[in-house]
Design a protein around this motif. Structure first.
Motif, short mmCIF file in Angstrom:
data_model
loop_
_atom_site.label_atom_id
_atom_site.label_comp_id
_atom_site.label_asym_id
_atom_site.label_seq_id
_atom_site.Cartn_x
_atom_site.Cartn_y
_atom_site.Cartn_z
N ARG A 6 38.90 91.51 31.97
CA ARG A 6 38.05 90.34 32.13
C ARG A 6 38.02 89.57 30.81
NH1 ARG A 6 32.86 91.57 32.69
NH2 ARG A 6 33.14 93.68 31.92
N PRO A 7 38.65 88.39 30.76
CA PRO A 7 38.68 87.61 29.52
C PRO A 7 37.29 87.17 29.08
CG PRO A 7 40.28 86.77 31.09
CD PRO A 7 39.43 87.75 31.81
N LEU A 8 37.12 87.00 27.78
CA LEU A 8 35.83 86.57 27.26
C LEU A 8 35.61 85.07 27.46
CD1 LEU A 8 35.74 88.63 23.93
CD2 LEU A 8 34.55 89.11 26.09
N ARG A 9 36.68 84.29 27.42
CA ARG A 9 36.55 82.84 27.58
C ARG A 9 36.94 82.42 28.99
NH1 ARG A 9 37.59 79.66 22.27
NH2 ARG A 9 36.98 81.24 20.77
N ILE A 13 30.57 84.14 35.92
CA ILE A 13 29.51 85.15 36.05
C ILE A 13 29.92 86.40 35.28
CG2 ILE A 13 28.22 86.62 37.65
CD1 ILE A 13 28.51 84.38 39.73
N ALA A 14 30.94 87.06 35.75
CA ALA A 14 31.38 88.30 35.10
C ALA A 14 32.85 88.27 34.71
CB ALA A 14 31.13 89.48 36.02
N GLY A 15 33.58 87.28 35.18
CA GLY A 15 34.99 87.18 34.85
C GLY A 15 35.91 87.93 35.79
N LEU A 18 38.49 85.49 37.31
CA LEU A 18 39.42 85.09 36.26
C LEU A 18 40.41 86.21 35.95
CD1 LEU A 18 40.16 82.84 34.27
CD2 LEU A 18 38.49 83.79 32.69
N ALA A 19 39.92 87.44 35.89
CA ALA A 19 40.79 88.59 35.65
C ALA A 19 41.82 88.75 36.76
CB ALA A 19 39.96 89.87 35.52
N LEU A 20 41.38 88.62 38.01
CA LEU A 20 42.30 88.75 39.14
C LEU A 20 43.32 87.62 39.16
CD1 LEU A 20 39.81 89.87 41.92
CD2 LEU A 20 41.53 91.27 40.76
N SER A 21 42.89 86.40 38.80
CA SER A 21 43.83 85.28 38.80
C SER A 21 44.89 85.44 37.72
CB SER A 21 43.08 83.96 38.61
OG SER A 21 42.59 83.82 37.30
#
Length: 60
Positions: A6-9, A13-15, A18-21
Motif C-alpha cells: 500500500r503506497p504512502l502517497r 482511505i487505506a490504499g 491503489l495497491a491492487l491497481s
C-alpha cells in the motif's frame, strides 16, 4: 507486475485499491469503481476490504 504494497502517497482511505491497481497494472479509478460496484451490487462485504487493509503491508 509490481509487489503488493500500500503506497504512502495517493491513497484515499487505506490504499488497498491503489495497491491492487499498481500490482495488476490497472487504473486506480477503475479499481475504485469496481470496488464500489462490487460492494453495492454484488454484496461484497466491507470486511473483505478491511482484511485486505490488514494483510497488504504498507510501503516503508
Amino acid at each position: 507486475m509490481n509487489e503488493l504494497v500500500r503506497p504512502l502517497r495517493g491513497r484515499w482511505i487505506a490504499g488497498v485499491c491503489l495497491a491492487l491497481s499498481h500490482r495488476f497494472g490497472m487504473s486506480v479509478s477503475t479499481v475504485r469503481a469496481l470496488t464500489i460496484v462490487a460492494m453495492v451490487l454484488l454484496g461484497l462485504p466491507l470486511w473483505a476490504y478491511v482484511i485486505l487493509w490488514i494483510v497488504i503491508p504498507s510501503e516503508r
